[in-house]
Design a protein around this motif. Structure first.
Motif, PDB file in Angstrom:
ATOM      1  N   VAL A 102       0.837  -1.207   0.000  1.00  0.00           N
ATOM      2  CA  VAL A 102       0.000   0.000   0.000  1.00  0.00           C
ATOM      3  C   VAL A 102       0.870   1.254   0.000  1.00  0.00           C
ATOM      4  CG1 VAL A 102      -1.591   1.377   1.418  1.00  0.00           C
ATOM      5  CG2 VAL A 102      -2.033  -1.060   1.064  1.00  0.00           C
ATOM      6  N   ILE A 103       1.888   1.288   0.849  1.00  0.00           N
ATOM      7  CA  ILE A 103       2.771   2.456   0.950  1.00  0.00           C
ATOM      8  C   ILE A 103       3.540   2.667  -0.351  1.00  0.00           C
ATOM      9  CG2 ILE A 103       4.827   3.367   2.121  1.00  0.00           C
ATOM     10  CD1 ILE A 103       3.659   2.010   4.705  1.00  0.00           C
ATOM     11  N   VAL A 142       3.208   6.231  -2.674  1.00  0.00           N
ATOM     12  CA  VAL A 142       4.348   7.156  -2.744  1.00  0.00           C
ATOM     13  C   VAL A 142       4.233   8.128  -3.916  1.00  0.00           C
ATOM     14  CG1 VAL A 142       6.834   7.296  -3.194  1.00  0.00           C
ATOM     15  CG2 VAL A 142       5.971   5.702  -1.480  1.00  0.00           C
ATOM     16  N   ASN A 143       3.845   7.636  -5.072  1.00  0.00           N
ATOM     17  CA  ASN A 143       3.830   8.458  -6.282  1.00  0.00           C
ATOM     18  C   ASN A 143       2.448   8.979  -6.669  1.00  0.00           C
ATOM     19  OD1 ASN A 143       6.638   8.037  -6.701  1.00  0.00           O
ATOM     20  ND2 ASN A 143       6.175   6.004  -7.524  1.00  0.00           N
ATOM     21  N   ARG A 183      -2.346   8.859  -1.605  1.00  0.00           N
ATOM     22  CA  ARG A 183      -1.844   9.321  -0.304  1.00  0.00           C
ATOM     23  C   ARG A 183      -2.983   9.858   0.556  1.00  0.00           C
ATOM     24  NH1 ARG A 183       3.198  13.070  -1.587  1.00  0.00           N
ATOM     25  NH2 ARG A 183       2.667  12.583  -3.742  1.00  0.00           N
ATOM     26  N   ALA A 184      -3.885  10.601  -0.088  1.00  0.00           N
ATOM     27  CA  ALA A 184      -5.050  11.135   0.640  1.00  0.00           C
ATOM     28  C   ALA A 184      -5.939   9.996   1.130  1.00  0.00           C
ATOM     29  CB  ALA A 184      -5.844  12.070  -0.270  1.00  0.00           C
TER      30      ALA A 184
END
Length: 313
Positions: A220-221, A225-226, A231-232
């Protein structure tokens, strides 16, 4: 086989022996804590059930999570409240095994639900276009059943093995019954070999749950990242889950380490706090974390409160 049946018919719980001078204050505090746990969890459950917009996998899993919290705390609080009002703290042999079953089932189901929630977030963020086909109603039902029935089978096996032991002491130095504490009362340590093996296998199973959650969030991370949108989404839906996971792991590991390797010289008050922290902190914090962080739930609850205030005026 009759010679394997325990002759102990009643257990004496000594966890409150040094605190009876403060039992009125402790009773009031415990009752307040239990009422608050019931209030916040029921509020979240009812909000999700009544709002059709929340009939989605993430919210249904959250609802299951809160229901499990209510189930686990119900196995502890009514009994401890009764003990605080009673001069003698006893529990029947059968009642003790049932309470041990409930305590272990609550903890194991929490871990299983957290693993399913991690899988749900992985699919939502890493495979968004396939999310609804993967997390279908049938798949969701299977995952919920897995998170509840698998722990029941595992914990049930542990308790059945414990029920076969011949016990030589009715004294439990704890506020409530735990499987490992009962096993340590066995007359013959050799009889507990199978119990130890099954307990070890149980630990391995839930270590794998933890490893699965870790791997899910690594993916997930990496995906987030991109991507500003991902990210939200991560901050909105994954942070509450990770916070709940961290709280659960810290509180449960403290208790496990204390049961297995803890010193008998600790003050009883500290002993009791370590024993009950996973029955106090997660059931209170989880609904609050999700309630404040998830926009749909927060807006729905605040909307309901605002409406009631207007009606009362």
């Amino acid at each position: 086989m009759m010679h394997n049946v325990s002759h102990v018919r009643l257990f004496f719980l000594s966890g409150l022996s040094e605190t009876m001078n403060y039992r009125v204050a402790l009773f009031s505090l415990t009752l307040l804590c239990y009422c608050f746990i019931v209030l916040v969890n029921v509020a979240l459950i009812v909000t999700i059930i009544l709002d059709k917009n929340m009939h989605e996998p993430m919210y249904i899993l959250l609802c299951t999570f809160c229901m499990n919290g209510l189930y686990g705390t119900t196995g502890f609080y009514p009994k401890i409240l009764w003990d605080l009002l009673s001069p003698v703290h006893v529990i029947s042999y059968t009642g003790c095994l049932v309470q041990a079953l409930v305590m272990y089932l609550f903890a194991c189901s929490d871990m299983s639900i957290l693993a399913v929630m991690a899988y749900d977030r992985y699919v939502a963020i890493c495979q968004p276009l396939e999310y609804h086909s993967i997390m279908s109603k049938q798949r969701l039902l299977l995952l919920v059943c897995f998170s509840l029935l698998t722990p029941f089978c595992i914990v049930g096996t542990n308790i059945i093995l414990t029920s076969r032991l011949k016990l030589c002491s009715p004294y439990i130095d704890r506020l409530y019954c735990m499987n490992w504490v009962i096993v340590k009362l066995a007359c013959f340590p050799a009889d507990t070999i199978v119990n130890n093996i099954v307990a070890f296998i149980t630990i391995i199973i839930y270590v794998f749950h933890g490893f699965f959650i870790f791997c899910s969030y690594v993916y997930v991370i990496k995906t987030c990242v991109n991507s500003l949108e991902n990210r939200a989404k991560f901050m909105q839906t994954c942070v509450p889950h990770l916070t709940s996971l961290l709280i659960f792991l810290v509180t449960i590991l403290f208790d496990i380490m204390h049961i297995r390797f803890g010193s008998s010289e600790l003050p009883q008050a500290l002993d009791n706090f370590i024993a009950i922290e996973y029955l106090v902190i997660p059931p209170i914090m989880n609904p609050l974390i999700y309630g404040f962080k998830l926009t749909k739930i927060r807006n729905r609850i605040l909307g309901g409160i605002t409406f009631k205030i207007k009606v009362l005026r």
